[in-house]
Design a protein around this motif. Structure first.
Motif, short mmCIF file in Angstrom:
data_model
loop_
_atom_site.label_atom_id
_atom_site.label_comp_id
_atom_site.label_asym_id
_atom_site.label_seq_id
_atom_site.Cartn_x
_atom_site.Cartn_y
_atom_site.Cartn_z
N GLY A 1 -93.08 -80.91 75.18
CA GLY A 1 -93.14 -82.13 76.00
C GLY A 1 -94.28 -83.04 75.59
O GLY A 1 -94.12 -84.27 75.52
N LEU A 2 -95.44 -82.43 75.31
CA LEU A 2 -96.59 -83.23 74.85
C LEU A 2 -96.30 -83.90 73.52
O LEU A 2 -96.57 -85.08 73.34
N TRP A 3 -95.74 -83.12 72.58
CA TRP A 3 -95.49 -83.65 71.24
C TRP A 3 -94.40 -84.71 71.21
O TRP A 3 -94.43 -85.62 70.38
N ILE A 4 -93.45 -84.62 72.14
CA ILE A 4 -92.39 -85.63 72.19
C ILE A 4 -92.90 -86.93 72.80
O ILE A 4 -92.64 -88.03 72.29
N VAL A 5 -93.64 -86.83 73.90
CA VAL A 5 -93.99 -88.02 74.69
C VAL A 5 -95.29 -88.69 74.24
O VAL A 5 -95.33 -89.92 74.06
N VAL A 6 -96.35 -87.91 74.07
CA VAL A 6 -97.69 -88.51 73.86
C VAL A 6 -97.75 -89.42 72.63
O VAL A 6 -98.23 -90.55 72.72
N PRO A 7 -97.26 -88.98 71.44
CA PRO A 7 -97.34 -89.89 70.28
C PRO A 7 -96.61 -91.22 70.51
O PRO A 7 -97.13 -92.28 70.19
N GLN A 8 -95.41 -91.13 71.12
CA GLN A 8 -94.64 -92.36 71.36
C GLN A 8 -95.33 -93.26 72.38
O GLN A 8 -95.40 -94.47 72.21
N GLN A 9 -95.86 -92.64 73.44
CA GLN A 9 -96.53 -93.43 74.48
C GLN A 9 -97.78 -94.11 73.91
O GLN A 9 -98.05 -95.28 74.20
N LEU A 10 -98.52 -93.39 73.09
CA LEU A 10 -99.73 -93.97 72.49
C LEU A 10 -99.38 -95.11 71.54
O LEU A 10 -100.05 -96.15 71.53
N ILE A 11 -98.32 -94.92 70.74
CA ILE A 11 -97.89 -95.99 69.82
C ILE A 11 -97.53 -97.24 70.61
O ILE A 11 -97.92 -98.36 70.26
N VAL A 12 -96.80 -97.04 71.73
CA VAL A 12 -96.41 -98.18 72.57
C VAL A 12 -97.63 -98.88 73.13
O VAL A 12 -97.79 -100.10 72.99
N GLU A 13 -98.49 -98.11 73.80
CA GLU A 13 -99.61 -98.73 74.53
C GLU A 13 -100.64 -99.35 73.59
O GLU A 13 -101.11 -100.48 73.83
N ILE A 14 -100.96 -98.66 72.51
CA ILE A 14 -101.91 -99.22 71.54
C ILE A 14 -101.24 -100.38 70.81
O ILE A 14 -101.87 -101.43 70.57
N GLY A 15 -99.95 -100.23 70.47
CA GLY A 15 -99.21 -101.30 69.80
C GLY A 15 -99.16 -102.57 70.64
O GLY A 15 -99.38 -103.68 70.13
N VAL A 16 -98.89 -102.42 71.94
CA VAL A 16 -98.86 -103.58 72.84
C VAL A 16 -100.23 -104.25 72.88
O VAL A 16 -100.32 -105.48 72.81
N ASP A 17 -101.27 -103.45 72.99
CA ASP A 17 -102.62 -104.03 73.06
C ASP A 17 -102.99 -104.79 71.79
O ASP A 17 -103.65 -105.82 71.84
N ILE A 18 -102.53 -104.28 70.64
CA ILE A 18 -102.78 -104.99 69.38
C ILE A 18 -102.03 -106.32 69.37
O ILE A 18 -102.59 -107.37 69.03
N VAL A 19 -100.74 -106.27 69.75
CA VAL A 19 -99.92 -107.50 69.80
C VAL A 19 -100.53 -108.50 70.79
O VAL A 19 -100.55 -109.71 70.54
N TYR A 20 -101.03 -108.00 71.92
CA TYR A 20 -101.63 -108.90 72.92
C TYR A 20 -102.94 -109.50 72.44
O TYR A 20 -103.30 -110.60 72.83
N MET A 21 -103.65 -108.77 71.60
CA MET A 21 -104.85 -109.35 70.96
C MET A 21 -104.43 -110.55 70.09
O MET A 21 -105.07 -111.61 70.14
#
Length: 451
Positions: free
Chosen positions: A120-140
């Protein structure tokens, strides 16, 4: 992969005892961490947090996405995405407390319930981090671009200033706001951001109507080659996926709402989500359809760039975008802060202190700022991140969890709907990053670093 049905899951008594057995130190850590520190939010917090999370930079790219999709596919993709993501959001709200006496406060905790502790950790955490960090980069990037546009519109005779400097100016705000401890503490920022999103969306389509259909408007695909048209189509699918991205923080938002057996958190949370989705429809559909109708395939990847006049209104809209993405950045950064601080305090045994939070959060803001300055490809970033990580976490991961946990009857209505969402989501995940990556490569050919 499956788990027992909800009515056979952990009972209230055992879970209450478990929570009471936490040591004073563990309770202090939970009260310090951003997600679990405050549970007194109202339903309207859910509404504007979800609006802030959902309606972001993506809405301004929708007319451009429509120009790459065309009228028929564009309208279909927009409407179907709205319906599917509302359905999967409902699933997540329902699953937040599917185990009696237990709350899944974080996306990865729900993943662990569905797929097991490690998987569960390996499925969700990488994707969630990519999304959240990716969004923050795009918002910058978006914040810097909107500040630059504001400067250029207001002061047309002024000396040209690099986009990099505007991104730094935008980032400076976050070096302060990043130190607000939890979701409830950023509720004022989030409310302002939600109001701004409705405001600049209205300005975007209102100014488009005022400008009228352009004399040389064309609705055919802009690319001269078949390959270019197909890749642009794929990238546009990613841009639409990016626009529907609130799922990655929905459980964390719901965690801030109080819950009792008589009044579970899903009731006020769902009320807030419905209000948020009505606002999303009021923002997305007029901007996407009217923007494309007026400008056709010559529309810019950010609709406000296509609108030059009236000067004061466009300047104001760009400043509204800046205020909105300030709030959105914080909404997506908070779960990342929670993950980092949980790991440092619970795994690496650091003490939960203000200076630990000060150092880690400043490093995070600095990192997203640096990446944004290095790769400010707004359109390509939307397509790439939209397909690569948003499609799974938004379109089909909630459906897979639902099938794994609730085990609906094979070929029944629930089973069929979930599998349709999964198939569409997987297709989106495969094709959208291809188009987004191509857009980045094409733009990079003529790009000078740190210009």
């Amino acid at each position: 992969m499956g788990t027992l049905p909800p009515n056979h899951l952990i009972n209230t008594t055992s879970n209450t005892v478990q929570s009471d057995e936490r040591t004073a130190e563990q309770k202090a850590i939970d009260e310090w961490l951003p997600i679990t520190s405050a549970r007194n939010a109202k339903w309207w917090y859910s509404a504007f947090h979800n609006v802030t999370a959902m309606v972001g930079a993506g809405v301004l790219s929708l007319p451009h996405a429509m120009s790459q999709l065309g009228w028929g596919p564009g309208v279909a993709v927009m409407v179907v995405s709205w319906i599917i993501t509302l359905y999967t959001l409902w699933q997540m709200v329902e699953m937040h407390e599917m185990v009696e006496g237990k709350r899944f406060d974080r996306y990865h905790e729900l993943g662990q319930q569905a797929f097991g502790q490690k998987l569960g950790l390996w499925i969700v955490v990488p994707q969630q981090l990519i999304v959240e960090i990716g969004v923050d980069i795009v918002y910058m990037v978006t914040g810097g671009q909107s500040l630059k546009k504001f400067h250029d519109v207001v002061c047309q005779d002024c000396k040209e200033i690099k986009l990099s400097y505007f991104i730094m100016i935008f980032a400076s705000v976050h070096f302060v706001l990043a130190h607000l401890p939890n979701f409830n503490s950023i509720s004022g920022v989030s409310l302002a951001a939600a109001v701004m999103s409705l405001s600049y969306s209205t300005i975007a389509w209102g100014a488009s109507v005022d400008k009228g259909v352009q004399a040389d408007v064309e609705y055919g695909y802009k690319s001269s080659s078949t390959a270019g048209t197909v890749f642009n189509f794929f990238s546009a699918l990613g841009s639409v996926a990016f626009a529907y991205a609130g799922h990655n923080v929905v459980l964390e938002i719901q965690a801030t709402i109080p819950s009792t057996p008589d009044k579970p958190s899903k009731v006020p949370m769902w009320r807030g989500v419905v209000v948020a989705y009505i606002v999303v429809a009021l923002c997305y559909f007029p901007v996407a359809f009217i923007g494309y109708w007026m400008f056709g395939n010559s529309v810019e990847d950010n609709i406000l760039i296509s609108l030059e006049k009236p000067v004061w209104l466009i300047a104001m809209a760009n400043m509204f975008v800046v205020i909105h993405v300030i709030g959105s950045y914080q909404i997506y950064a908070m779960p990342v802060f929670d993950m980092i601080e949980t790991m440092l305090v619970k795994k690496l045994m650091f003490k939960p202190t203000w200076y630990l939070r000060f150092i880690t959060r400043n490093i995070y803001v600095a990192l997203t700022m640096f990446i944004a300055i290095t790769f400010p490809f707004f359109d390509g970033l939307l397509g790439f991140f939209g397909g690569f990580a948003f499609a799974p976490t938004t379109y089909f991961l909630p459906c897979i969890m639902w099938l794994a946990i609730y085990k609906p009857k094979k070929f029944g209505l629930s089973w069929t709907i979930n599998w349709i969402c999964i198939v569409l989501g997987v297709l989106l995940m495969v094709v959208a990053p291809i188009g987004g990556l191509r857009t980045i490569i094409v733009q990079a050919k003529t790009y000078k670093f740190y210009s």
